[in-house]
Enzyme design. Structure first.
Site, PDB file in Angstrom:
ATOM      1  N   ASP A 180       0.839  -1.197   0.000  1.00  5.86           N
ATOM      2  CA  ASP A 180       0.000   0.000   0.000  1.00  5.86           C
ATOM      3  C   ASP A 180       0.877   1.251   0.000  1.00  5.86           C
ATOM      4  OD1 ASP A 180      -1.953   1.880   0.194  1.00  5.86           O
ATOM      5  OD2 ASP A 180      -2.770   1.195   2.110  1.00  5.86           O
ATOM      6  N   ASP A 378      -1.679   5.003  -5.927  1.00  2.00           N
ATOM      7  CA  ASP A 378      -2.045   4.247  -4.727  1.00  2.00           C
ATOM      8  C   ASP A 378      -2.184   2.765  -5.047  1.00  2.00           C
ATOM      9  OD1 ASP A 378      -2.951   3.360  -2.314  1.00  2.00           O
ATOM     10  OD2 ASP A 378      -4.830   4.469  -2.334  1.00  2.00           O
TER      11      ASP A 378
END
Length: 533
Positions: A180, A378
């Site tokens: 992440d 992201d």
């Protein structure tokens, strides 16, 4: 997955005594343990004896007809001149005044291993394999609660996320962590004791009392925590889920390409209370690997000790059933062909943001002219999110793309799906009807900097054979003026983050063959090699 720390009181459970950790649980889809990606050295060295020698030649005072082969000689001279310019540029940029040494090192650089030199100051880089998360048995749900059925014929897993293997403890044990780049926190489910944990891929991590990070630790002072007796954390994500726990310090092991092992004591979160859809997402993994540029992120901790340079990146294959790789350090960042844009931290969430000036679908501009839009790359987000105005304009553009597609409101796979008047089995059947999305950043020295999202990177085929848009409304996750580029649009690109220079860069790649880059472009190296030999 964009994350925002939340300050709230948290309980202070103490970890139980250490227990026998001999238990191991094998994953059914992905092998445990270490996966080494080794790239064979197929480069060629340029021997010193092959260097050209200067020769004096008289100049003709009268113009004469060109003899046969003169054109090829001029071409060779042009190639050598171009090579000299490249050498001079390298000397000016990197040599620090040692022109002879720089030229020698450049000519001895091998194309595949980036020069074969020892890492600067003992720093090295590490490769970690990336795996797509396997499909879950149930449906994926979005924040509003509406079901998104699994799309078995599409180009995206329902989760669309990727994870890697991290080895923790002594002796080291493997754990699966979701990768992440939109989060600053690395944490793993643990028994401290556990209040609310998912089943996970492995038995929960059990910290020893000596692993606890005290509240007085300098690293603890850089995170939000409320309890003066321990270094705790409470993090909330954009999808409404959260994790609460304490910080611990334990051994993390890495293996370099040449098989060298590096052990480092890393501070990470010990999550004993997970809420929301995290409990579903952690069915096949054990936690989250946060890769921001904050003090507690894994790259920052390794860089602060001189183990790696303060850079990292990831590369995910275009094949959704394939994986890719994550690299820590800068050895696998291409020196040529990368497009770089400046980044800055967000005002509240500490997420890297870049500014895009224009968003286009083909030639049609989607955002308000002159209005700057922020962009977040992201890897923790499955889909790509646009501001509402840009999304509305994109949908209008898609509706007008071809009369062969009409909107199908009965298909709830994604918010916007279209039915075609011909059978559709994959994105390859329809990608030619649609145009590329482009994020145009500020030019640098008159050169444009554009991140292109091809139709196959934003379209998804549903179970009904409909064409669905994998770009969603950012306002549903609290981002009404930000573009979030998720995994669906990051495939087929090597994305690199340079924390020292505050830049993010990208280049197209098949993401199947990680290798150390050459100091000069491969086409120029081949030309020099052919001419000099």
């Amino acid at each position: 997955m964009a994350a925002t720390p939340v300050t709230s009181p948290s309980p202070s459970p103490g970890p139980p005594p250490e227990e026998d950790e001999g238990r191991k649980q094998q994953h059914q889809r992905v092998p445990n343990g270490y996966v080494m990606i080794v790239v064979p050295n197929a480069g060629h060295e340029l021997p010193a004896s092959s260097l050209p020698h200067d020769a004096d030649a008289p100049e003709d005072e009268e113009e004469r007809p060109r003899p046969p082969g003169a054109t090829s000689s001029l071409w060779r001279a042009a190639v050598l001149a171009l090579g000299a310019v490249a050498v001079a540029g390298y000397v000016c940029l990197y040599a620090g005044g040692d022109a002879a040494g720089a030229a020698w090192r450049l000519l001895e650089t091998r194309e595949d291993d980036g020069g074969g030199e020892d890492p600067v100051g003992g720093r090295r880089s590490f490769l970690l394999p990336l795996y797509p998360k396997p499909r879950r048995g149930g449906a994926t749900k979005r924040a509003s609660g509406d079901d998104w059925p699994q799309n078995s014929t599409g180009n995206l897993f329902p989760e669309g996320l990727y994870y890697t293997t991290i080895s923790l403890g002594n002796p080291p044990r493997p754990y699966f962590l979701d990768v992440d780049t939109g989060s600053h926190a690395t944490w793993i489910q643990c028994d401290a004791p556990c209040t609310s944990c998912a089943k996970g891929a492995h038995p929960v991590y059990r910290p020893a009392r000596t692993n606890l990070v005290p509240a007085s630790d300098p690293l603890c002072g850089r995170v939000q925590h409320d309890n003066p007796n321990q270094c705790d954390y409470d993090i909330s994500y954009a999808d409404g889920s959260s994790s609460m726990g304490i910080h611990v310090r334990d051994n993390m092991q890495f293996i370099s390409e040449d098989g060298e092992r590096e052990n480092a004591d890393i501070v990470f979160g010990c999550g004993y209370d997970q809420q929301g859809i995290l409990l579903n997402r952690l069915e096949n993994t054990d936690g989250i690997l946060g890769l921001s540029n904050q003090a507690l992120s894994l790259p920052t901790q390794l860089a602060s000790r001189g183990i790696i340079s303060n850079a990292f990146g990831h590369c995910v294959t275009r094949d959704p059933s394939g994986g890719g790789y994550l690299f820590l350090g800068d050895d696998y960042i291409p020196r040529w062909g990368m497009t770089w844009v400046p980044i800055r931290d967000g005002p509240a969430d500490d997420i890297r943001r870049a500014q895009v000036q224009q968003v286009n679908h083909g030639e049609q501009q989607l955002n308000v002219q002159g209005k700057l839009t922020q962009v977040i790359f992201d890897s923790g987000s499955t889909y790509t999110y646009f501001p509402n105005e840009a999304l509305i304009n994109l949908i209008s553009s898609l509706k007008a793309a071809s009369p062969r597609f009409v909107q199908d409101d009965s298909d709830k796979t994604l918010p916007f799906c279209m039915k075609a008047d011909f059978p559709v089995r994959s994105v390859d059947d329809v990608k030619y009807f649609f145009k590329t999305l482009s994020l145009q950043f500020e030019k640098r020295f008159f050169f444009s900097r554009t991140f292109n999202i091809r139709p196959e990177d934003y379209l998804i085929i549903s179970d009904k054979g409909n064409v669905c848009l994998g770009v969603l409304d950012g306002t549903t996750i609290g981002y009404d003026s930000v573009i979030i580029v998720g995994d669906v649009s990051l495939r087929g690109k090597l994305i690199a983050y340079d924390n020292d220079e505050n830049e993010v860069g990208w280049i197209d790649s098949d993401c199947t063959n990680p290798r150390r880059p050459s100091r000069i472009p491969s086409f120029l190296r081949r030309a020099l090699h052919n001419q000099l030999l």
